[in-house]
Design an enzyme around this catalytic site. Structure first.
Site, PDB file in Angstrom:
ATOM      1  N   LYS A  38      44.608  35.866  59.724  1.00 50.47           N
ATOM      2  CA  LYS A  38      43.949  35.372  60.933  1.00 50.47           C
ATOM      3  C   LYS A  38      42.944  36.406  61.433  1.00 50.47           C
ATOM      4  CE  LYS A  38      45.175  33.788  65.544  1.00 50.47           C
ATOM      5  NZ  LYS A  38      46.238  33.445  66.468  1.00 50.47           N
ATOM      6  N   GLU A  92      48.511  45.463  55.447  1.00 49.38           N
ATOM      7  CA  GLU A  92      49.117  45.036  54.187  1.00 49.38           C
ATOM      8  C   GLU A  92      48.190  44.101  53.416  1.00 49.38           C
ATOM      9  OE1 GLU A  92      50.497  44.956  57.176  1.00 49.38           O
ATOM     10  OE2 GLU A  92      52.642  45.433  57.130  1.00 49.38           O
ATOM     11  N   GLY A 132      49.872  32.882  64.603  1.00 52.70           N
ATOM     12  CA  GLY A 132      50.186  33.183  63.200  1.00 52.70           C
ATOM     13  C   GLY A 132      51.449  32.484  62.719  1.00 52.70           C
ATOM     14  N   ARG A 133      52.513  32.553  63.505  1.00 52.48           N
ATOM     15  CA  ARG A 133      53.786  32.001  63.035  1.00 52.48           C
ATOM     16  C   ARG A 133      53.878  30.482  63.181  1.00 52.48           C
ATOM     17  NH1 ARG A 133      54.077  35.453  67.116  1.00 52.48           N
ATOM     18  NH2 ARG A 133      54.791  34.761  69.174  1.00 52.48           N
ATOM     19  N   GLU A 156      60.118  36.573  66.707  1.00 52.66           N
ATOM     20  CA  GLU A 156      58.842  37.137  67.174  1.00 52.66           C
ATOM     21  C   GLU A 156      58.434  36.439  68.476  1.00 52.66           C
ATOM     22  OE1 GLU A 156      55.877  38.851  64.216  1.00 52.66           O
ATOM     23  OE2 GLU A 156      54.723  37.161  64.938  1.00 52.66           O
ATOM     24  N   HIS A 179      80.501  31.077  50.028  1.00 49.51           N
ATOM     25  CA  HIS A 179      81.143  32.110  49.216  1.00 49.51           C
ATOM     26  C   HIS A 179      80.636  33.494  49.580  1.00 49.51           C
ATOM     27  CE1 HIS A 179      82.946  29.081  46.590  1.00 49.51           C
ATOM     28  NE2 HIS A 179      81.853  28.399  46.875  1.00 49.51           N
ATOM     29  N   LYS A 204      52.684  49.414  63.940  1.00 51.92           N
ATOM     30  CA  LYS A 204      51.412  49.429  63.210  1.00 51.92           C
ATOM     31  C   LYS A 204      50.626  50.692  63.557  1.00 51.92           C
ATOM     32  CE  LYS A 204      50.423  44.460  63.179  1.00 51.92           C
ATOM     33  NZ  LYS A 204      49.508  43.448  63.680  1.00 51.92           N
TER      34      LYS A 204
HETATM   35  O1  F6P Z   1      53.594  40.434  62.562  1.00 57.05           O
HETATM   36  C1  F6P Z   1      52.584  40.291  63.492  1.00 57.05           C
HETATM   37  C2  F6P Z   1      51.546  39.327  63.081  1.00 57.05           C
HETATM   38  O2  F6P Z   1      50.503  39.384  63.995  1.00 57.05           O
HETATM   39  C3  F6P Z   1      52.059  37.892  62.945  1.00 57.05           C
HETATM   40  O3  F6P Z   1      52.142  37.230  64.136  1.00 57.05           O
HETATM   41  C4  F6P Z   1      51.095  37.329  61.958  1.00 57.05           C
HETATM   42  O4  F6P Z   1      51.602  36.169  61.412  1.00 57.05           O
HETATM   43  C5  F6P Z   1      50.990  38.470  60.979  1.00 57.05           C
HETATM   44  O5  F6P Z   1      51.023  39.619  61.790  1.00 57.05           O
HETATM   45  C6  F6P Z   1      49.776  38.470  60.101  1.00 57.05           C
HETATM   46  O6  F6P Z   1      48.575  38.564  60.806  1.00 57.05           O
HETATM   47  P1  F6P Z   1      47.195  38.167  60.177  1.00 57.05           P
HETATM   48  O7  F6P Z   1      47.232  36.727  59.801  1.00 57.05           O
HETATM   49  O8  F6P Z   1      46.171  38.444  61.230  1.00 57.05           O
HETATM   50  O9  F6P Z   1      46.974  39.019  58.955  1.00 57.05           O
END
Ligand code: F6P
Length: 545
Positions: free
Chosen positions: A211, A217, A271-272, A357, A388, A516
């Site tokens: 987003k 990452e 995002g979620r 979150e 199990h 972060k």
């Molecule tokens: O973990 C925090 C967060 O902002 C989430 O809400 C989001 O889904 C994720 O990082 C990834 O963010 P982006 O889509 O901006 O890379």
């Protein structure tokens, strides 16, 4: 719009106090006791809607308690809050954003306004662009740099830009086409090396989903993969093998992705909650636009159900209230989610982000610390495997763990012998959790086994099951794209209801920022670029790396 925020602690609500008293009053009555007392119990604890049955009868609640919970939702102003969300009010207060993932699955083109502008025409155009692209890739018309069709798709993203697509692609494996889908999320180099194993750059499409397009990452993985790709392919091949999903077109262009290969998303999609948007591109590639549309259609039906159904028959709302009942009045520490299908094995992990979150907050909307528990802890694994593993603790442990059992009447491949066994476990477990096993029942069993009396006396306490363990049963016809859409939307609305009642901001996530920031500083130190003061533990750890 009416005022939807209130300045109170929710524990100051009159109904909250009544619920507290009521819990004390009925604490000694077991679920079995409620069944004995209420001959019409299933009238209010059995919810049926479309192809969903939700049985909440196996809970530590009676009619009076249930009515009080409904009253709590009213006192918290839930009705106005629902309307505010669906009509584009900026309920994501700290980020000053509307929350409109529901617009993506709205069944018609009725206008939805954000800052006075109708967002529907643009979102439909974006959806059509995504569908046309996916059709081209699936049909083989989209060619890689050597003229070959795409065979593999790699989704690069993390959090909501990974979990949503990953859970749905896995869940809808029965509906998948020939494309082979992989996911790279963790910044760990080994993870991305494993995911690249055996890939042919000529036939692989990389979908970078972020987003913000700034997430460490995702951008690190995307950069490394681009280098891997350019070691084997010419620079102009990028446009045939890399596409992006983002709100940040400046950054996607800077990365080298052509604007026609960028699928935009809007800041009113969290995002979620974003799998319904262009973030779902990998889902759409995996199962095709028709199934993706069905997924949206199912979620849209659940939206309508949530928005229009009276509180007492409103599935997400009732499940949210029961969760509050255990979290705030019975001091339950966590909830289990047990899907009885391997297809949904990642659902608990997906919901962990959505639920924890969103509602892992300790400050109320008035900016003050809360004096009650929020944010349920979610965990789980598919049945029967879970039986199990950790079911021992649910049956005989010291903790109260309310559980959602999610099952499907029909299997997808039609093996009725296995399906009957699966469903017998599904039903047996909730019955066993409620009924337990008494001392007398244990004695009868031990007698029959011929064990001598002294040995029986010793063994009996270990074989007794206290029972009275609460469960919700969610029984769905079949795992289809549409029913999956309904199920995920159900949990999304549950999150929302809980946030409103706890009076917290469910749609921001400041809690992930601190880690972060610190990770960037420590990276500088590991790479020898800078040094900062630390506590002795952190210093010693750093010295060992
Ligand atoms: O973990 C925090 C967060 O902002 C989430 O809400 C989001 O889904 C994720 O990082 C990834 O963010 P982006 O889509 O901006 O890379």
């Amino acid at each position: 719009m009416k005022k939807i925020l209130h300045d109170k602690q929710s524990s100051d609500f009159q109904t909250w106090k009544l619920l507290d008293d009521h819990q004390k009053k009925i604490a000694a009555t077991s679920i079995k006791g409620h069944f004995r007392n209420e001959t019409n119990r299933l009238e209010y604890t059995w919810l049926e809607w479309e192809n969903f049955i939700v049985d909440i009868s196996k809970n530590r609640i009676d009619r009076e308690g249930f009515d009080l919970l409904l009253e709590l939702a009213k006192e918290a102003g839930l009705k106005d809050a629902i309307e505010a969300q669906f009509t584009g009010a900026k309920i994501n207060y700290t980020e000053k954003r509307a929350v409109l993932h529901t617009a993506l699955r709205s069944p018609d083109n009725s206008p939805i306004l954000v800052d006075g502008s109708n967002i529907v025409p643009e979102l439909r155009a974006t959806q059509e662009k995504m569908y046309a692209f996916c059709d081209k890739v699936i049909s083989g018309d989209w060619k890689g740099y050597t003229g070959k069709s795409i065979t593999h798709v790699v989704n690069i993203g993390i959090g909501g830009s990974d979990l949503g697509p990953a859970v749905v692609v896995e869940a809808l494996a029965h509906y998948e086409n020939h494309l082979n889908i992989r996911f790279i999320s963790n910044v760990e180099g080994d993870h991305h090396s494993e995911a690249l194993k055996g890939l042919n750059p000529e036939t692989t499409l990389f979908v970078i989903v972020s987003k913000t397009f700034t997430t460490q990452e995702t951008i690190s993985n995307a950069n490394s993969i681009r280098s891997w790709f350019l070691n084997q392919a010419p620079k102009d091949a990028i446009s045939k093998h890399f596409v992006a999903v983002s709100t940040n077109t400046k950054k996607t262009i800077a990365f080298g992705i052509a604007i026609e290969n960028t699928f935009s998303m809007k800041d009113w999609v969290g995002g979620r909650f974003s799998l319904w948007s262009t973030v779902g591109l990998t889902i759409c590639l995996a199962v095709g636009p028709k199934h993706f549309r069905d997924l949206l259609e199912g979620a849209g039906k659940m939206d309508l159900h949530f928005r229009k159904t009276p509180f007492e028959k409103n599935i997400p709302l009732v499940l949210a209230l029961l969760s509050i009942w255990y979290n705030n009045f019975w001091n339950a520490e966590s909830e289990a989610i047990i899907p009885y299908t391997q297809y949904l094995r990642s659902l608990p992990a997906y919901l962990q982000q959505g639920i924890m979150e969103s509602n892992g907050k300790s400050i109320g909307r008035n900016g003050k610390s809360l004096n009650y528990q929020t944010g349920t802890i979610i965990w789980g694994a598919p049945g029967t495997n879970a039986q199990h593993a950790f079911f021992q603790l649910i049956h005989q442990g010291t903790k109260l763990i309310p559980a959602d059992f999610i099952g499907f009447k029909k299997s997808l491949k039609g093996n009725s012998e296995h399906q009957n066994k699966l469903l017998s476990n599904f039903i047996a477990q909730t019955e066993a959790l409620m009924n337990g096993k008494t001392k007398d029942q244990v004695k009868i069993e031990l007698d029959a086994s011929g064990i001598d009396y002294n040995e029986q006396e010793k063994l009996t306490p270990f074989k007794v099951f206290e029972g009275n363990k609460p469960t919700n049963t969610i029984l769905i016809d079949k795992l289809t794209p549409s029913s999956l859409g309904k199920l995920i939307a159900l949990y999304e609305h549950k999150i929302f209801v809980q946030g409103v009642i706890w009076n917290i901001h469910s749609y921001d996530q400041w809690g992930v920022e601190l880690g972060k920031q610190l990770a960037n500083k420590i990276l500088d130190e590991i790479e020898g670029k800078n040094s900062y003061p630390h506590d002795p533990s952190t210093l010693k750890l750093l010295s060992k790396i």
